[in-house]
Structure formats: C-alpha cells, structure tokens
Design an enzyme around this catalytic site. Structure first.
Site, PDB file in Angstrom:
ATOM      1  N   LYS A 146      34.425 -21.355  13.876  1.00  0.00           N
ATOM      2  CA  LYS A 146      34.589 -21.528  15.325  1.00  0.00           C
ATOM      3  C   LYS A 146      34.522 -23.002  15.726  1.00  0.00           C
ATOM      4  CE  LYS A 146      30.953 -18.936  16.216  1.00  0.00           C
ATOM      5  NZ  LYS A 146      30.522 -18.592  14.834  1.00  0.00           N
ATOM      6  N   ARG A 192      27.574 -14.002  23.180  1.00  0.00           N
ATOM      7  CA  ARG A 192      27.109 -13.353  21.957  1.00  0.00           C
ATOM      8  C   ARG A 192      26.503 -11.981  22.240  1.00  0.00           C
ATOM      9  NH1 ARG A 192      26.422 -18.493  18.842  1.00  0.00           N
ATOM     10  NH2 ARG A 192      25.783 -18.021  16.735  1.00  0.00           N
ATOM     11  N   ARG A 239      27.894 -26.384   4.438  1.00  0.00           N
ATOM     12  CA  ARG A 239      28.195 -27.077   5.703  1.00  0.00           C
ATOM     13  C   ARG A 239      27.336 -28.311   5.930  1.00  0.00           C
ATOM     14  NH1 ARG A 239      28.393 -23.745  11.225  1.00  0.00           N
ATOM     15  NH2 ARG A 239      26.286 -23.067  10.653  1.00  0.00           N
ATOM     16  N   ARG A 280      22.028 -28.433   8.670  1.00  0.00           N
ATOM     17  CA  ARG A 280      21.168 -27.735   9.610  1.00  0.00           C
ATOM     18  C   ARG A 280      20.051 -27.010   8.876  1.00  0.00           C
ATOM     19  NH1 ARG A 280      25.285 -24.499  13.371  1.00  0.00           N
ATOM     20  NH2 ARG A 280      23.602 -22.985  13.209  1.00  0.00           N
ATOM     21  N   ARG A 313      20.845 -14.073  10.988  1.00  0.00           N
ATOM     22  CA  ARG A 313      21.917 -14.374  11.952  1.00  0.00           C
ATOM     23  C   ARG A 313      23.042 -13.350  11.846  1.00  0.00           C
ATOM     24  NH1 ARG A 313      22.219 -20.230   9.867  1.00  0.00           N
ATOM     25  NH2 ARG A 313      24.152 -20.545  11.001  1.00  0.00           N
TER      26      ARG A 313
HETATM   27  P1  ADP Z   1      26.735 -20.778  14.027  1.00  0.00           P
HETATM   28  O1  ADP Z   1      27.533 -22.058  14.008  1.00  0.00           O
HETATM   29  O2  ADP Z   1      26.046 -20.538  12.750  1.00  0.00           O
HETATM   30  O3  ADP Z   1      27.520 -19.614  14.544  1.00  0.00           O
HETATM   31  P2  ADP Z   1      25.433 -21.697  16.449  1.00  0.00           P
HETATM   32  O4  ADP Z   1      25.382 -23.171  16.275  1.00  0.00           O
HETATM   33  O5  ADP Z   1      26.475 -21.145  17.362  1.00  0.00           O
HETATM   34  O6  ADP Z   1      25.514 -20.990  15.035  1.00  0.00           O
HETATM   35  O7  ADP Z   1      24.030 -21.163  16.958  1.00  0.00           O
HETATM   36  C1  ADP Z   1      22.823 -21.531  16.324  1.00  0.00           C
HETATM   37  C2  ADP Z   1      21.672 -20.727  16.914  1.00  0.00           C
HETATM   38  O8  ADP Z   1      21.548 -20.988  18.327  1.00  0.00           O
HETATM   39  C3  ADP Z   1      21.821 -19.214  16.822  1.00  0.00           C
HETATM   40  O9  ADP Z   1      21.365 -18.711  15.582  1.00  0.00           O
HETATM   41  C4  ADP Z   1      20.965 -18.744  17.996  1.00  0.00           C
HETATM   42  O10 ADP Z   1      19.590 -18.820  17.678  1.00  0.00           O
HETATM   43  C5  ADP Z   1      21.233 -19.802  19.052  1.00  0.00           C
HETATM   44  N1  ADP Z   1      22.386 -19.480  19.918  1.00  0.00           N
HETATM   45  C6  ADP Z   1      23.572 -20.146  19.997  1.00  0.00           C
HETATM   46  N2  ADP Z   1      24.398 -19.586  20.899  1.00  0.00           N
HETATM   47  C7  ADP Z   1      23.720 -18.512  21.411  1.00  0.00           C
HETATM   48  C8  ADP Z   1      24.044 -17.516  22.387  1.00  0.00           C
HETATM   49  N3  ADP Z   1      25.233 -17.498  23.024  1.00  0.00           N
HETATM   50  N4  ADP Z   1      23.096 -16.572  22.657  1.00  0.00           N
HETATM   51  C9  ADP Z   1      21.916 -16.571  22.042  1.00  0.00           C
HETATM   52  N5  ADP Z   1      21.537 -17.469  21.117  1.00  0.00           N
HETATM   53  C10 ADP Z   1      22.438 -18.447  20.795  1.00  0.00           C
HETATM   54  P1  ADP Z   2      31.031 -21.724  12.883  1.00  0.00           P
HETATM   55  O1  ADP Z   2      31.111 -22.713  14.029  1.00  0.00           O
HETATM   56  O2  ADP Z   2      31.819 -20.472  13.149  1.00  0.00           O
HETATM   57  O3  ADP Z   2      29.624 -21.431  12.477  1.00  0.00           O
HETATM   58  P2  ADP Z   2      32.060 -23.936  11.243  1.00  0.00           P
HETATM   59  O4  ADP Z   2      33.282 -24.376  11.957  1.00  0.00           O
HETATM   60  O5  ADP Z   2      30.836 -24.753  11.381  1.00  0.00           O
HETATM   61  O6  ADP Z   2      31.740 -22.381  11.623  1.00  0.00           O
HETATM   62  O7  ADP Z   2      32.446 -23.759   9.702  1.00  0.00           O
HETATM   63  C1  ADP Z   2      31.476 -23.386   8.724  1.00  0.00           C
HETATM   64  C2  ADP Z   2      31.718 -24.169   7.436  1.00  0.00           C
HETATM   65  O8  ADP Z   2      32.935 -23.729   6.818  1.00  0.00           O
HETATM   66  C3  ADP Z   2      31.896 -25.675   7.643  1.00  0.00           C
HETATM   67  O9  ADP Z   2      31.316 -26.330   6.532  1.00  0.00           O
HETATM   68  C4  ADP Z   2      33.423 -25.877   7.675  1.00  0.00           C
HETATM   69  O10 ADP Z   2      33.797 -27.171   7.187  1.00  0.00           O
HETATM   70  C5  ADP Z   2      33.900 -24.776   6.741  1.00  0.00           C
HETATM   71  N1  ADP Z   2      35.179 -24.177   7.162  1.00  0.00           N
HETATM   72  C6  ADP Z   2      35.581 -23.880   8.429  1.00  0.00           C
HETATM   73  N2  ADP Z   2      36.794 -23.260   8.437  1.00  0.00           N
HETATM   74  C7  ADP Z   2      37.154 -23.125   7.126  1.00  0.00           C
HETATM   75  C8  ADP Z   2      38.317 -22.549   6.464  1.00  0.00           C
HETATM   76  N3  ADP Z   2      39.320 -21.971   7.152  1.00  0.00           N
HETATM   77  N4  ADP Z   2      38.345 -22.602   5.108  1.00  0.00           N
HETATM   78  C9  ADP Z   2      37.341 -23.173   4.411  1.00  0.00           C
HETATM   79  N5  ADP Z   2      36.231 -23.723   4.965  1.00  0.00           N
HETATM   80  C10 ADP Z   2      36.137 -23.710   6.316  1.00  0.00           C
END
Ligand code: ADP
Ligand code: ADP
Ligand code: ZN
Length: 219
Positions: A14, A88, A127, A161, A172
C-alpha cells in the site's frame, strides 16, 4: 477530486504504491500508520497511549484514527487523497463516508492489493524505510542502489520498524482478518471495489492500478 482507498494486509504494498500515486497524480497520501508513528515518536500524550498497542500489532481505537483523518481532511488542500491503511474497520469506513459526504466528496475507487499470507512474512521482514523522506525499500525486491543510502534523498538514516517482526506480524494479520477484511465485502457491495494482483512486481502492480483508475475515473 479523486479519492482512492488502498486496502490490503500489512506488507501488501500500500505505502509503496501510494507514494508513486503522489508523485504521478499529485494526490496527498493519508497514512494513519505514519501519523500514529509520528505521534508516538514525538511523545505526544496520544502517542504515548498508542505506542504499546502498535508494538503488539493491535489496532488503535477508531476514535483516535478517525480524529486524525478528520483533522487532515480539514487542513490539507489537495486535488484528492489516497487513504493508505485507513479505513481498517467498518466503523472507520462509515466515518470516512460521512466525512467525505459532508465535504461534497466521495470515494472513487477502493483498490484491494491481493497477496497471499506466505509472501507477507518475506515482505515485512525485508522492509526498511528512509527516516528522512519515507521512501520504502526491501532487502531483496527493492534495495537502495548504494547500500545504506536513500536513492531519493541521499539520507543515511534507513530504519526498520520495531513491529516488523514475525510475532507482531501474526497479530497484525489476525487483526486484518477479523476487523479489516470485512471491508472487502462492504466496498464490493457498494460497487467501489477493484482487485489487483499484489504479488506482481512493483511496476506491474503500478500498471494494474493505473488501469483501474482509468476505468473508475472514466465511469
Ligand atoms: P502496515 O504498513 O504494516 O500495514 P501501518 O503502518 O499501516 O502498517 O500501521 C501500523 C500500526 O498502526 C498498525 O499495526 C496499528 O497498530 C496502527 N494503525 C494504523 N492505521 C490504523 C487504523 N486505521 N486503525 C487502527 N490502527 C491503525
Ligand atoms: P504496506 O504499506 O501495505 O504495509 P509496503 O508498501 O510497505 O506495504 O511494502 C512492504 C514491503 O514489500 C516493502 O519492503 C516494499 O519495498 C516491498 N514491496 C512492495 N510492493 C512489492 C511488490 N509488488 N513486489 C515485491 N516487493 C514489494
Ligand atoms: Zn530518503
């Protein structure tokens, strides 16, 4: 106005795709994860309250994240928003609908990045992110060109992270399946859902998203 939601489990890609859409379409990225990390790292009272919840991999309360989004929608001037990691829960989705309605806006497309769970462990454990500009990298699939140096801004401050470990990821994912995955059905029923294969390369996912947006914004 173009408003897009990126939906998918942790590690689906995302943030990576949201950043590209910001560059190419001039939209503003609203990542509740980034907002919460900022609050946590600057030690605000709210940040202190959410730190432990985030470390465990649980969701922060709806009240807090809806408040964050409401503030941003009021303060940011944009030609549209990319919601990354929000909503979410169904309550968050309803709140977003009302906030947008009140502003005479709507969601144009909800893009689900579909990936299988096995791939997520690899995505999350590889990541790392630039602390200065937020660019997202991966040890294997998207490393920096020069080791230890951000391609985009030249910073040496690349970080992992604390919650990107196997145990937190399991929690998660559980939260995702229990609370967030119902949104797929919710947006499907509203006619707003588009599914993209998130297992494809970053470039191919980007192309698929562009196709979806051309389709959604034309119709
Ligand atoms: P990821 O990239 O792994 O999807 P995020 O960076 O979006 O994770 O979120 C990290 C953490 O922040 C989540 O595990 C949760 O604890 C909190 N968080 C983020 N967005 C939301 C949301 N919309 N509602 C509730 N908790 C959230
Ligand atoms: P999210 O925001 O959904 O948690 P991220 O964009 O942070 O996901 O991506 C998670 C990890 O996977 C990062 O290390 C990113 O560089 C890698 N990544 C993202 N998209 C792809 C893809 N299409 N193929 C391979 N690796 C990816
Ligand atoms: Zn950088």
């Amino acid at each position: 106005m173009t408003n897009i939601i990126l939906l998918g489990p942790p590690g689906a890609g995302k943030g990576t795709q949201a950043r590209r859409l910001v560059e190419e379409r001039g939209l503003v990225q609203l990542s509740t994860g980034d907002m919460l990390r900022e609050a946590r790292d600057s030690g605000t009272p709210m940040g202190k309250r959410v730190a432990e919840v985030m470390a465990r991999g649980d969701l922060v309360t709806d009240e807090i994240v809806i408040g964050l989004i409401e503030e941003k929608l009021k303060s940011e001037k944009a030609r549209g928003f990319i919601f990354d990691g929000f909503p979410r829960t169904l309550a968050q989705a309803d709140a977003l609908n009302s906030l947008l309605n009140r502003a005479g806006q709507r969601i144009d497309a909800v893009i689900e990045l579909r990936v299988d769970d096995e791939a997520l462990i690899d995505r999350i454990s590889g990541r790392y992110t630039c602390a200065d500009c937020g660019e997202v990298y991966h040890d294997r699939t998207r490393p920096t060109k020069v080791p230890g140096v951000c391609d985009k801004c030249g910073s040496h401050d690349l970080r992992r992270r604390a919650d990107d470990n196997a145990e937190s990821l399991r929690q998660r994912l559980m939260e995702y399946y229990k609370k967030t995955s119902p949104l797929i059905g919710y947006y499907y029923a509203l006619g707003d859902l588009f599914v993209v294969d998130g297992l494809a390369s970053i470039e191919d996912v980007a192309k698929a998203i562009d196709n979806v947006l051309d389709q959604a914004l034309a119709g």
